[in-house]
Design an enzyme around this catalytic site. Sequence first.
Site, PDB file in Angstrom:
ATOM      1  CE  LYS A 181      -3.019  -2.528   3.118  1.00  0.00           C
ATOM      2  NZ  LYS A 181      -3.298  -2.749   4.555  1.00  0.00           N
ATOM      3  N   GLY A 182       2.132   1.081   0.397  1.00  0.00           N
ATOM      4  CA  GLY A 182       2.988   2.238   0.680  1.00  0.00           C
ATOM      5  C   GLY A 182       3.213   3.178  -0.482  1.00  0.00           C
ATOM      6  CD  GLU A 191       8.337  -1.559  -3.869  1.00  0.00           C
ATOM      7  OE1 GLU A 191       7.794  -0.848  -2.993  1.00  0.00           O
ATOM      8  OE2 GLU A 191       8.483  -2.783  -3.747  1.00  0.00           O
ATOM      9  CG  PHE A 198      11.244   1.476  10.239  1.00  0.00           C
ATOM     10  CD1 PHE A 198      11.283   0.300   9.499  1.00  0.00           C
ATOM     11  CD2 PHE A 198      10.009   2.064  10.496  1.00  0.00           C
ATOM     12  CE1 PHE A 198      10.123  -0.282   9.024  1.00  0.00           C
ATOM     13  CE2 PHE A 198       8.840   1.481  10.015  1.00  0.00           C
ATOM     14  CZ  PHE A 198       8.893   0.311   9.287  1.00  0.00           C
ATOM     15  CB  VAL A 199      11.628   6.507   6.863  1.00  0.00           C
ATOM     16  CG1 VAL A 199      13.020   7.033   7.129  1.00  0.00           C
ATOM     17  CG2 VAL A 199      11.613   5.606   5.634  1.00  0.00           C
ATOM     18  CG  ASP A 215      14.939  -2.410   4.171  1.00  0.00           C
ATOM     19  OD1 ASP A 215      15.041  -1.406   4.888  1.00  0.00           O
ATOM     20  OD2 ASP A 215      15.309  -3.523   4.524  1.00  0.00           O
ATOM     21  CG  ASP A 271       3.063   0.412   7.348  1.00  0.00           C
ATOM     22  OD1 ASP A 271       3.822   0.189   6.391  1.00  0.00           O
ATOM     23  OD2 ASP A 271       2.689  -0.479   8.134  1.00  0.00           O
ATOM     24  CE  LYS A 328      14.978   1.957   5.257  1.00  0.00           C
ATOM     25  NZ  LYS A 328      14.473   1.044   6.291  1.00  0.00           N
ATOM     26  NE  ARG A 356      -0.392   1.984   5.207  1.00  0.00           N
ATOM     27  CZ  ARG A 356       0.528   1.123   4.781  1.00  0.00           C
ATOM     28  NH1 ARG A 356       1.528   1.540   4.039  1.00  0.00           N
ATOM     29  NH2 ARG A 356       0.456  -0.150   5.100  1.00  0.00           N
TER      30      ARG A 356
HETATM   31  P1  IMP Z   1      12.660  -5.185   1.026  1.00  0.00           P
HETATM   32  O1  IMP Z   1      12.143  -6.450   0.423  1.00  0.00           O
HETATM   33  O2  IMP Z   1      13.555  -5.455   2.204  1.00  0.00           O
HETATM   34  O3  IMP Z   1      13.324  -4.268   0.028  1.00  0.00           O
HETATM   35  O4  IMP Z   1      11.429  -4.452   1.692  1.00  0.00           O
HETATM   36  C1  IMP Z   1      10.611  -3.593   1.016  1.00  0.00           C
HETATM   37  C2  IMP Z   1       9.355  -3.301   1.803  1.00  0.00           C
HETATM   38  O5  IMP Z   1       9.580  -3.249   3.219  1.00  0.00           O
HETATM   39  C3  IMP Z   1       8.839  -1.930   1.431  1.00  0.00           C
HETATM   40  O6  IMP Z   1       8.003  -1.969   0.289  1.00  0.00           O
HETATM   41  C4  IMP Z   1       8.121  -1.496   2.698  1.00  0.00           C
HETATM   42  O7  IMP Z   1       6.809  -2.001   2.697  1.00  0.00           O
HETATM   43  C5  IMP Z   1       8.894  -2.171   3.812  1.00  0.00           C
HETATM   44  N1  IMP Z   1       9.884  -1.252   4.402  1.00  0.00           N
HETATM   45  C6  IMP Z   1      11.224  -1.345   4.316  1.00  0.00           C
HETATM   46  N2  IMP Z   1      11.835  -0.339   4.970  1.00  0.00           N
HETATM   47  C7  IMP Z   1      10.837   0.422   5.485  1.00  0.00           C
HETATM   48  C8  IMP Z   1      10.837   1.644   6.268  1.00  0.00           C
HETATM   49  O8  IMP Z   1      11.869   2.247   6.628  1.00  0.00           O
HETATM   50  N3  IMP Z   1       9.611   2.133   6.597  1.00  0.00           N
HETATM   51  C9  IMP Z   1       8.448   1.532   6.232  1.00  0.00           C
HETATM   52  N4  IMP Z   1       8.418   0.395   5.498  1.00  0.00           N
HETATM   53  C10 IMP Z   1       9.599  -0.149   5.124  1.00  0.00           C
END
Ligand code: IMP
Length: 165
Positions: free
Chosen positions: A33-34, A89, A142-143, A93, A149, A121, A155
């Site tokens: 949803k982000g 996206e 963490f943002v 992360d 969220d 990141k 959000r």
């Molecule tokens: P990844 O698979 O580790 O790249 O994670 C991606 C997903 O993790 C993002 O689409 C977010 O939903 C969530 N996420 C990662 N870091 C953050 C953050 O700092 N704040 C909020 N959601 C995050």
Amino acid sequence: MQSDDLRQRIRALAAEINEDYAGKNLLLVGVLKGAVFFLADLMRQLEIDCELDFMAVSSYGSSTESSGVVRILKDLDTPIEGRDVLIVEDIVDSGLTLSYLMKNLGSRNPASLEVCSLLVKPERFKVDPDLRYVGFEIPDKFVVGYGLDHAQQLRNLPYVAALKT
Ligand code: IMP
């Protein structure tokens, strides 16, 4: 990142996309949803022909660490074979969710498949994600806000802020 910083950067990203996809019909794929806030503001700035679809995925793992094992909760409504597709996206992360999405959508034979992420990141990357458009590189914090969220809350903040732990 204040609202003004977001607005300015998104305008610049949209200008790049307008130029890169001139004369094409771009399918924007928002990852729920982000990405919703970012996607809405970005798409409003596009002057090319474009369409919108969404995917929802959930990653198995703890609330702050993604495991790379991804489940599709909502798939696209339309086939993407032969289409120019841009995944939108909120944040990359570890890059594991995106890497799964790229593989999954790539196997459907789109004409092109690129990614636009508002935030990344780099210190956290476990895979090297192929990102065509990036809003901001941020440190390993963490943002929340502007769609992002913490336990489904915050959000609605009009800016992005690091969560105090
Ligand atoms: P990844 O698979 O580790 O790249 O994670 C991606 C997903 O993790 C993002 O689409 C977010 O939903 C969530 N996420 C990662 N870091 C953050 C953050 O700092 N704040 C909020 N959601 C995050």
